[in-house]
Design a protein around this motif. Structure first.
Motif, mmCIF file in Angstrom:
data_model
loop_
_atom_site.group_PDB
_atom_site.id
_atom_site.type_symbol
_atom_site.label_atom_id
_atom_site.label_comp_id
_atom_site.label_asym_id
_atom_site.label_seq_id
_atom_site.Cartn_x
_atom_site.Cartn_y
_atom_site.Cartn_z
ATOM 1 N N GLN A 194 0.692 -1.242 -0.030
ATOM 2 C CA GLN A 194 -0.242 -0.060 0.109
ATOM 3 C C GLN A 194 0.883 1.292 0.008
ATOM 4 O O GLN A 194 0.564 2.204 -0.818
ATOM 5 C CB GLN A 194 -0.925 -0.059 1.393
ATOM 6 C CG GLN A 194 -1.801 1.237 1.075
ATOM 7 C CD GLN A 194 -2.838 1.276 2.488
ATOM 8 O OE1 GLN A 194 -2.273 1.137 3.511
ATOM 9 N NE2 GLN A 194 -4.132 1.407 2.282
ATOM 10 N N LEU A 195 1.909 1.122 0.639
ATOM 11 C CA LEU A 195 2.732 2.427 0.738
ATOM 12 C C LEU A 195 3.577 2.718 -0.635
ATOM 13 O O LEU A 195 3.866 3.866 -0.882
ATOM 14 C CB LEU A 195 3.938 2.259 1.789
ATOM 15 C CG LEU A 195 3.390 2.494 3.519
ATOM 16 C CD1 LEU A 195 4.505 1.902 4.236
ATOM 17 C CD2 LEU A 195 2.928 3.637 3.605
ATOM 18 N N THR A 196 3.820 1.554 -1.124
ATOM 19 C CA THR A 196 4.517 1.735 -2.646
ATOM 20 C C THR A 196 3.627 2.505 -3.579
ATOM 21 O O THR A 196 4.200 3.228 -4.539
ATOM 22 C CB THR A 196 4.957 0.213 -3.023
ATOM 23 O OG1 THR A 196 3.694 -0.044 -3.601
ATOM 24 C CG2 THR A 196 5.657 -0.584 -2.152
ATOM 25 N N LEU A 197 2.516 2.711 -3.231
ATOM 26 C CA LEU A 197 1.551 3.461 -4.250
ATOM 27 C C LEU A 197 1.958 5.059 -4.109
ATOM 28 O O LEU A 197 1.528 5.810 -5.123
ATOM 29 C CB LEU A 197 -0.095 3.246 -3.698
ATOM 30 C CG LEU A 197 -0.455 1.588 -3.952
ATOM 31 C CD1 LEU A 197 -1.900 1.570 -3.595
ATOM 32 C CD2 LEU A 197 -0.063 1.093 -5.449
ATOM 33 N N ASN A 198 2.279 5.218 -3.061
ATOM 34 C CA ASN A 198 2.997 6.612 -3.039
ATOM 35 C C ASN A 198 4.266 6.819 -3.224
ATOM 36 O O ASN A 198 4.944 7.908 -2.852
ATOM 37 C CB ASN A 198 2.512 7.073 -1.577
ATOM 38 C CG ASN A 198 1.120 7.532 -1.435
ATOM 39 O OD1 ASN A 198 0.694 8.566 -1.975
ATOM 40 N ND2 ASN A 198 0.496 6.797 -0.477
ATOM 41 N N ASP A 212 0.227 -0.033 -10.109
ATOM 42 C CA ASP A 212 -0.381 -1.346 -10.438
ATOM 43 C C ASP A 212 -0.138 -2.299 -9.199
ATOM 44 O O ASP A 212 0.875 -2.457 -8.837
ATOM 45 C CB ASP A 212 0.326 -1.749 -11.690
ATOM 46 C CG ASP A 212 -0.360 -3.192 -12.113
ATOM 47 O OD1 ASP A 212 -1.675 -3.547 -11.902
ATOM 48 O OD2 ASP A 212 0.142 -4.184 -12.635
ATOM 49 N N LEU A 213 -1.354 -2.830 -8.796
ATOM 50 C CA LEU A 213 -1.101 -3.691 -7.429
ATOM 51 C C LEU A 213 -1.718 -4.915 -7.687
ATOM 52 O O LEU A 213 -2.807 -5.135 -8.506
ATOM 53 C CB LEU A 213 -2.331 -2.907 -6.470
ATOM 54 C CG LEU A 213 -2.073 -3.475 -5.112
ATOM 55 C CD1 LEU A 213 -0.784 -3.245 -4.352
ATOM 56 C CD2 LEU A 213 -3.072 -2.795 -4.067
ATOM 57 N N ASP A 214 -1.073 -5.920 -7.591
ATOM 58 C CA ASP A 214 -1.376 -7.086 -7.874
ATOM 59 C C ASP A 214 -1.112 -8.112 -6.810
ATOM 60 O O ASP A 214 -0.289 -8.065 -6.048
ATOM 61 C CB ASP A 214 -0.447 -7.474 -9.228
ATOM 62 C CG ASP A 214 -1.259 -8.361 -9.972
ATOM 63 O OD1 ASP A 214 -2.322 -9.014 -9.874
ATOM 64 O OD2 ASP A 214 -0.929 -8.559 -11.445
ATOM 65 N N GLY A 215 -1.822 -9.414 -7.049
ATOM 66 C CA GLY A 215 -1.607 -10.618 -6.123
ATOM 67 C C GLY A 215 -2.884 -11.418 -6.084
ATOM 68 O O GLY A 215 -3.991 -10.838 -6.355
ATOM 69 N N SER A 216 -2.668 -12.526 -5.913
ATOM 70 C CA SER A 216 -4.076 -13.676 -5.871
ATOM 71 C C SER A 216 -5.035 -13.155 -4.608
ATOM 72 O O SER A 216 -4.478 -12.912 -3.540
ATOM 73 C CB SER A 216 -3.614 -15.028 -5.743
ATOM 74 O OG SER A 216 -2.675 -15.251 -6.761
ATOM 75 N N LEU A 217 -6.111 -13.246 -4.928
ATOM 76 C CA LEU A 217 -7.125 -13.024 -3.791
ATOM 77 C C LEU A 217 -7.267 -14.168 -2.927
ATOM 78 O O LEU A 217 -8.262 -15.049 -2.937
ATOM 79 C CB LEU A 217 -8.554 -12.553 -4.337
ATOM 80 C CG LEU A 217 -8.334 -11.376 -5.065
ATOM 81 C CD1 LEU A 217 -9.937 -10.881 -5.665
ATOM 82 C CD2 LEU A 217 -7.921 -10.188 -4.211
ATOM 83 N N THR A 218 -6.212 -14.508 -2.033
ATOM 84 C CA THR A 218 -6.244 -15.628 -1.252
ATOM 85 C C THR A 218 -5.935 -15.355 0.028
ATOM 86 O O THR A 218 -5.945 -13.736 0.327
ATOM 87 C CB THR A 218 -4.966 -16.667 -1.582
ATOM 88 O OG1 THR A 218 -3.946 -15.701 -1.554
ATOM 89 C CG2 THR A 218 -5.155 -17.057 -3.051
ATOM 90 N N ASP A 219 -5.845 -16.190 1.150
ATOM 91 C CA ASP A 219 -5.476 -15.898 2.694
ATOM 92 C C ASP A 219 -6.581 -14.587 3.098
ATOM 93 O O ASP A 219 -6.257 -13.834 3.958
ATOM 94 C CB ASP A 219 -4.125 -15.172 2.808
ATOM 95 C CG ASP A 219 -3.098 -16.387 2.252
ATOM 96 O OD1 ASP A 219 -3.324 -17.531 2.379
ATOM 97 O OD2 ASP A 219 -1.965 -15.896 1.587
#
Length: 221
Positions: free
Chosen positions: A156-160, A165-172
């Motif tokens: 989330q911090l890397t967005l600033n 582009d935010l990516d990853g499997s919708l798991t856990d």
């Protein structure tokens, strides 16, 4: 970094000039994360506005494993140093100048085989790496942050710090709604994309800062 050098770098970024390898060395040498974040945020906003792209249908492992020619990887956090990262970034930029084939640059934190610890670079080092990557590689349109690699809080911090582009499997236990909230909480507009980085659905912009502060914010582990 003295005030003159700092002013020179700011002027180049805000004028849209291409940074040199020496500029990258100076950026990595700075300990002012807030300043680096402002510069990287300016560059990512010029390229992509207030959008943060995401997808819930694609498997990002294909890009990690090199199956997607459109993705350039920046491995870091192993035995590398800033000079090696800069060399790698310059090669990516040169190849992009020659071919124009990359759509996204993915900083990829080294994950050790041992499970005794989960990170090989401190979060501040990850944020600095994202910022320098966004500022130096000016010809690749997107910078991706993989939350499974960096963790949700750092992602989330890397967005600033340059990522759009935010990516990853919708798991856990992470749902699509969680992802939207994470992007909104960071102050951006979520935009769902396809495999070609075309926007297929644009969501509402983020609430105002005052609005976000009026409600308890999710703390991402």
């Amino acid at each position: 970094m003295d005030a003159g050098r700092r002013g020179e770098l700011e002027a180049k970024v805000y004028a849209g000039e291409r940074l040199s390898r020496a500029d990258g060395e100076a950026l990595f040498a700075s300990d002012d994360l807030a300043w680096l974040g402002r510069l990287a945020h300016h560059r990512r906003t010029e390229l992509n506005g207030d959008r943060v792209l995401f997808t819930t249908d694609l498997d990002p492992a294909g890009e990690i494993n090199g199956e997607s020619a459109a993705a350039a990887l920046l491995p870091y956090g192993g035995n590398d140093d800033h000079g090696q990262r800069l060399d790698h970034l310059m090669r990516v930029r040169e190849q992009q100048d020659a071919t124009g084939g990359f759509k996204v640059l993915i900083p990829l934190l080294h994950q050790p085989e041992s499970r005794d610890h989960t990170e090989t670079a401190a979060p501040a080092e990850s944020l600095k790496t994202f910022a320098v990557a966004r500022l130096l590689v000016d010809n690749v349109p997107h910078v991706k942050s993989l939350w499974a690699n960096h963790g949700l809080s750092v992602a989330q911090l890397t967005l600033n710090f340059g990522a759009d582009d935010l990516d990853g499997s919708l798991t856990d236990g992470i749902t699509g709604d969680d992802l939207l909230d994470l992007i909104w909480d960071a102050g951006f507009r979520p935009a769902e994309r396809d495999a070609n980085y075309e926007v297929v659905r644009e969501h509402d912009p983020a609430p105002s800062l005052a609005g976000r502060r009026s409600e308890p914010q999710q703390v991402w582990a």
